[in-house]
Write an enzyme that holds these catalytic residues in place. Structure first.
Site, short mmCIF file in Angstrom:
data_model
loop_
_atom_site.label_atom_id
_atom_site.label_comp_id
_atom_site.label_asym_id
_atom_site.label_seq_id
_atom_site.Cartn_x
_atom_site.Cartn_y
_atom_site.Cartn_z
CB ILE A 59 38.89 42.17 41.77
CG1 ILE A 59 38.77 43.68 41.88
CG2 ILE A 59 40.34 41.72 42.01
CD1 ILE A 59 39.21 44.27 43.22
CG ASP A 60 39.54 36.31 37.57
OD1 ASP A 60 38.82 35.59 38.28
OD2 ASP A 60 40.40 35.86 36.80
CD GLU B 36 33.29 36.70 41.93
OE1 GLU B 36 34.12 37.40 41.30
OE2 GLU B 36 33.63 35.81 42.73
CG ASP C 83 35.82 32.58 37.72
OD1 ASP C 83 36.08 33.54 38.45
OD2 ASP C 83 35.31 31.52 38.14
CG ASP D 119 35.66 38.02 38.32
OD1 ASP D 119 35.73 38.73 39.34
OD2 ASP D 119 36.04 36.83 38.29
CB THR E 77 39.71 38.61 45.28
OG1 THR E 77 38.76 39.14 44.36
CG2 THR E 77 39.58 39.35 46.60
C1 IPD Z 1 39.37 33.21 41.06
C2 IPD Z 1 40.42 33.20 40.01
C3 IPD Z 1 41.32 32.00 40.15
C4 IPD Z 1 40.61 30.75 40.11
C5 IPD Z 1 39.45 30.79 41.07
C6 IPD Z 1 38.58 32.00 40.90
P1 IPD Z 1 38.22 35.43 42.13
O1 IPD Z 1 38.49 34.31 40.95
O2 IPD Z 1 39.87 33.18 38.73
O3 IPD Z 1 42.23 31.91 39.10
O4 IPD Z 1 41.49 29.72 40.42
O5 IPD Z 1 38.69 29.67 40.81
O6 IPD Z 1 37.54 31.97 41.84
O7 IPD Z 1 37.53 34.69 43.22
O8 IPD Z 1 39.53 35.98 42.51
O9 IPD Z 1 37.34 36.34 41.39
CA CA Z 2 36.93 35.22 39.38
CA CA Z 3 36.13 38.17 41.53
#
Ligand code: IPD
Ligand code: CA
Ligand code: CA
Length: 262
Positions: free
Chosen positions: A83-84, A65, A210, A81, A86
């Protein structure tokens, strides 16, 4: 391979937890817009994972990412990813994870998702089932909306989608299900469906990193994944992951959905 991926996901989670303790405002940045956050820790975690992959599998492609796609003609590609979730990470909430998927010719073959706050390690290999800390996972058997707990997310709002956004679908579905959940991590949403804690989850506007790991964990646990039209173009045309039993019932709410995400 699976042991390598489990090991780097756990080490990456430890790096993230250490970074969370030191999190300061100056280390929190925004990306496309003011609500799309990235921290120095996201970048450090991704750099750690990429460096370990380059040591062990230098010929494989990498799509992270934070760093984008590597230049590789390999049929194998790690999709990361770091940190999914963040926003949860920054706010000291527990629902964030490290997500690493390995694809071969565009198809997921190995997946790990590690949630440090719970010490939960989800993993799957194609054709071998999905596991949480060594215990085999299976989706729920729930087949009625009124008994179901369904997850969703709202990246479409952060991305600025106006009329065609998830609020329309939430207002259709929320009155009919037992309850909705919004955990803020698509990778964990998929794992929660895999373990039978959620019966389904959908989102409109996600990126490949994601869901690269979560889709394999969910399908190996017996679930079903499609785009919001019932096809295979996820996440570009939205994504629905379910226990299978509720899938076609939920897709009916999206028949007028227009794809805005390219
Ligand atoms: C997010 C998470 C979240 C989703 C967002 C993503 P991130 O990823 O997956 O659940 O609703 O669309 O962007 O930005 O924290 O890696
Ligand atoms: Ca994500
Ligand atoms: Ca992320």
């Amino acid at each position: 391979m699976i042991e390598f991926m489990k090991s780097i996901a756990k080490q990456a989670g430890a790096i993230a937890l250490a970074g969370q303790l030191e999190l300061q405002k100056k280390r929190i940045h925004t990306k496309g817009n003011a609500r799309d956050l990235v921290t120095d820790t996201d970048r450090a975690v991704e750099e750690f994972i990429c460096s370990r992959i380059r040591e062990e599998y230098p010929q494989y492609g990498i799509f992270g990412e934070e760093t984008g796609k590597s230049d590789s003609s390999s049929e194998y590609c790690f999709i990361i990813d770091p940190i999914d979730g963040t926003a949860s990470f920054v706010h000291n909430l527990p629902n964030w994870c490290v997500s690493i998927g390995l694809h071969k010719n565009g198809e997921p073959i190995v997946a790990v998702v590690y949630q440090p706050s719970m010490n939960d390690l989800y993993y799957a290999e194609k054709g071998k089932g999905a596991y949480l800390n060594g215990t085999k996972l299976h989706v729920s058997a729930c087949d009625t909306l009124v008994e179901s707990i369904v997850g969703t997310g709202f990246f479409c709002l952060r991305a600025g989608w106006k009329e065609e956004n998830n609020l329309k679908y939430v207002s259709r579905i929320a009155p009919l299900v037992c309850d909705l959940r919004k955990y803020g991590s698509a990778a964990l949403d998929a794992c929660l469906v895999a373990r039978g804690s959620l019966d389904a989850w959908w989102e409109l506007c996600l990126a490949p990193y994601d869901i690269a790991a979560g889709v394999l964990i969910l399908t190996e646990a017996g679930g079903r994944i499609t785009d919001l039209h019932g096809g295979t173009e996820f996440p570009q045309k939205g994504i629905m992951g379910s226990n299978g039993a509720l899938h076609s019932t939920l897709l009916k709410f999206f028949e007028d959905h227009q794809d805005l995400h390219s």
